[in-house]
Design a protein around this motif. Structure first.
Motif, short mmCIF file in Angstrom:
data_model
loop_
_atom_site.label_atom_id
_atom_site.label_comp_id
_atom_site.label_asym_id
_atom_site.label_seq_id
_atom_site.Cartn_x
_atom_site.Cartn_y
_atom_site.Cartn_z
N UNK A 252 48.67 42.49 31.49
CA UNK A 252 48.30 43.59 32.38
C UNK A 252 49.35 43.77 33.47
N UNK A 253 49.81 42.67 34.04
CA UNK A 253 50.76 42.74 35.14
C UNK A 253 52.19 42.95 34.65
N UNK A 254 52.58 42.29 33.57
CA UNK A 254 53.97 42.29 33.13
C UNK A 254 54.22 43.19 31.93
N UNK A 255 53.37 44.17 31.73
CA UNK A 255 53.51 45.04 30.57
C UNK A 255 54.47 46.20 30.77
N UNK A 319 38.00 39.20 36.18
CA UNK A 319 38.71 40.24 35.44
C UNK A 319 38.62 41.57 36.20
N UNK A 320 37.43 41.92 36.68
CA UNK A 320 37.24 43.18 37.41
C UNK A 320 38.07 43.20 38.69
N UNK A 321 38.04 42.10 39.44
CA UNK A 321 38.78 42.04 40.71
C UNK A 321 40.28 42.17 40.47
N UNK A 322 40.79 41.44 39.47
CA UNK A 322 42.21 41.53 39.17
C UNK A 322 42.61 42.95 38.77
N UNK A 323 41.81 43.58 37.91
CA UNK A 323 42.15 44.92 37.43
C UNK A 323 42.10 45.95 38.56
N UNK A 324 41.14 45.81 39.46
CA UNK A 324 41.08 46.73 40.60
C UNK A 324 42.29 46.54 41.51
N UNK A 325 42.69 45.28 41.72
CA UNK A 325 43.88 45.02 42.51
C UNK A 325 45.13 45.60 41.88
N UNK A 326 45.24 45.47 40.54
CA UNK A 326 46.43 46.00 39.88
C UNK A 326 46.39 47.52 39.83
N UNK A 327 45.21 48.11 39.71
CA UNK A 327 45.09 49.57 39.76
C UNK A 327 45.54 50.09 41.13
N UNK A 328 45.15 49.39 42.19
CA UNK A 328 45.57 49.76 43.54
C UNK A 328 47.09 49.67 43.67
N UNK A 329 47.64 48.58 43.15
CA UNK A 329 49.09 48.37 43.15
C UNK A 329 49.80 49.52 42.44
N UNK A 330 49.32 49.88 41.26
CA UNK A 330 49.92 50.96 40.48
C UNK A 330 49.79 52.31 41.19
N UNK A 338 45.85 54.52 36.09
CA UNK A 338 44.93 53.49 36.58
C UNK A 338 43.53 53.64 35.99
N UNK A 339 43.28 54.72 35.27
CA UNK A 339 41.92 54.98 34.79
C UNK A 339 41.40 53.87 33.88
N UNK A 340 42.26 53.38 32.99
CA UNK A 340 41.84 52.34 32.06
C UNK A 340 41.46 51.06 32.78
N UNK A 341 42.22 50.68 33.78
CA UNK A 341 41.92 49.47 34.54
C UNK A 341 40.61 49.60 35.30
#
Length: 397
Positions: A252-255, A319-330, A338-341
């Motif tokens: 998720x992060x390094x894709x 998983x939810x917390x990480x994805x929300x953080x990465x969506x915010x980052x993106x 970010x919709x998928x995350x």
């Protein structure tokens, strides 16, 4: 409103002509001493994960997360430091190694940070603050030296609040800890911090390597969950699922975001680059790291209880917390959809909790959710890369 306008941070960062930071002429890479420095954070994550696991419930969760949040703030501050001060000189390297000791003491004392006996945590935090200021004042850029003098009082106040918090009544301890974290994370806003140098390549690489090191805690959690049992087919399957779930977080992060992130940071103005560093790497990464702690706790518990009831919330919430953080980052950097995350984050907690009758099911559902998301994200990126460039078509016409 255009996409670029929607990403504007509504915080003014005034610069006088004499205090605008200079941009680095050449991209710089992460040095070995920085990687060595980052290794101590693995121990910090292990301690935070153990605190969450050993004290199920909201109290144990926040007693692990609040100290971790304070430590991440100061740990991230050293990434800003090495943007301004290259750790090539012997004295700088020695001081960084000494600072590692203070972070290790904080990690060691993290389980006691809310107890009167945990005075070492606050004292070590203040030592890290002092070392950070001392090293920053060696920066060649005058605006960076001025910037740290504006930021240091907030870090010091946060450290003092942490130091006195355990000696207050229970309610006072919680209020003091919450105030300390708030002071630290709002310092860039309250103090209108400016003048720092952010070299995009180094900044992005450093934070990516920190996430990679932190993900090591999820891999370690697989071994901890195995608990010294001999490996049979049942445990081997659980290990495979645990590694697959950790791989999903890594992917998720390094894709492919790293190049787009460097480009987004490079294209930003010097002033805006500082705020992007604060929001996308300071705040959003704090959310992602909290998610990794919960993922590690969930993986460990699931492997320990492969055929029996496992914790209902840790892995899904992580998983939810990480994805929300990465969506915010993106979203802040504009580096991808970010919709998928967000969609997977919404369904992860209830879906994984509903199958928490066995560790097998929890790990399998988490892995499938992350796999589906990464596949769709990859296909979307491929389609976007194959789409004709409208600017090129217009130019050709």
């Amino acid at each position: 409103m255009s996409h670029d306008d929607s990403l504007e941070i509504p915080i003014e960062l005034p610069h006088g002509p004499a205090e605008a930071p200079a941009e680095a002429d050449q991209p710089t890479g992460v040095t070995p001493i920085e990687l060595f420095f980052d290794l101590v954070f693995v121990f910090v994550l292990t301690q935070a994960t153990h605190q969450v696991e050993s004290h199920p419930g909201w109290s144990g969760l926040f007693q692990g997360m609040l100290p971790l949040a304070a430590m991440w703030w100061m740990f991230g501050a050293f990434s800003w430091l090495t943007n301004a001060v290259r750790p090539d000189a012997t004295v700088v390297r020695l001081l960084l190694a000494l600072t590692m000791t203070s972070f290790f003491v904080m990690g060691l004392d993290l389980p006691y940070a809310f107890d009167p006996d945990g005075w070492a945590f606050g004292l070590a935090f203040l030592v890290a603050v002092a070392m950070h200021v001392a090293l920053f004042l060696t920066a060649s850029e005058p605006s960076a030296r001025a910037g740290i003098l504006r930021l240091a009082p907030f870090n010091a106040v946060g450290g003092v609040l942490i130091l006195i918090a355990p000696h207050l009544p229970d309610a006072g301890t919680w209020v003091c800890w919450a105030a300390a974290v708030a002071v630290l994370y709002l310092s860039m806003v309250i103090g209108r911090i400016r003048g720092f140098v952010v070299e995009p390549h180094h900044f992005v690489e450093r934070h990516g390597l920190i996430i990679l090191i932190v993900l090591g805690e999820s891999v370690v959690a697989v071994g901890i969950g195995a608990g010294g049992r001999p490996v049979d087919w049942k445990l081997a399957g659980g290990i495979l699922l645990g590694i697959a779930a950790a791989t999903g977080i890594w992917w998720t992060y390094f894709g492919g975001d790293d190049e787009r992130t460097v480009r987004a940071m490079s294209d930003a103005s010097v002033e805006r680059r500082q705020m992007l560093g604060y929001v996308a790497f300071g705040l959003a990464h704090a959310v992602m790291i909290a998610g990794i702690v919960l993922v590690a706790a969930g993986i460990s518990d699931a492997i320990h209880h492969l055929g029996t009831d496992t914790n209902r919330w840790w892995l899904g919430a992580g998983v939810a917390t990480f994805l929300l953080g990465h969506a915010w980052h993106r979203y802040v950097l504009g580096t991808g959809p970010v919709e998928g995350r967000i969609a997977v984050a919404v369904v992860a907690v209830p879906l994984i909790a509903s199958v928490a009758s066995t560790g097998w099911a929890v790990l399998a559902v988490a892995t499938v959710l992350l796999a589906i998301m990464t596949v769709f994200d990859h296909l979307r990126q491929v389609r976007a890369a194959q789409a004709p460039d409208p600017h090129r078509v217009t130019a050709a016409a």
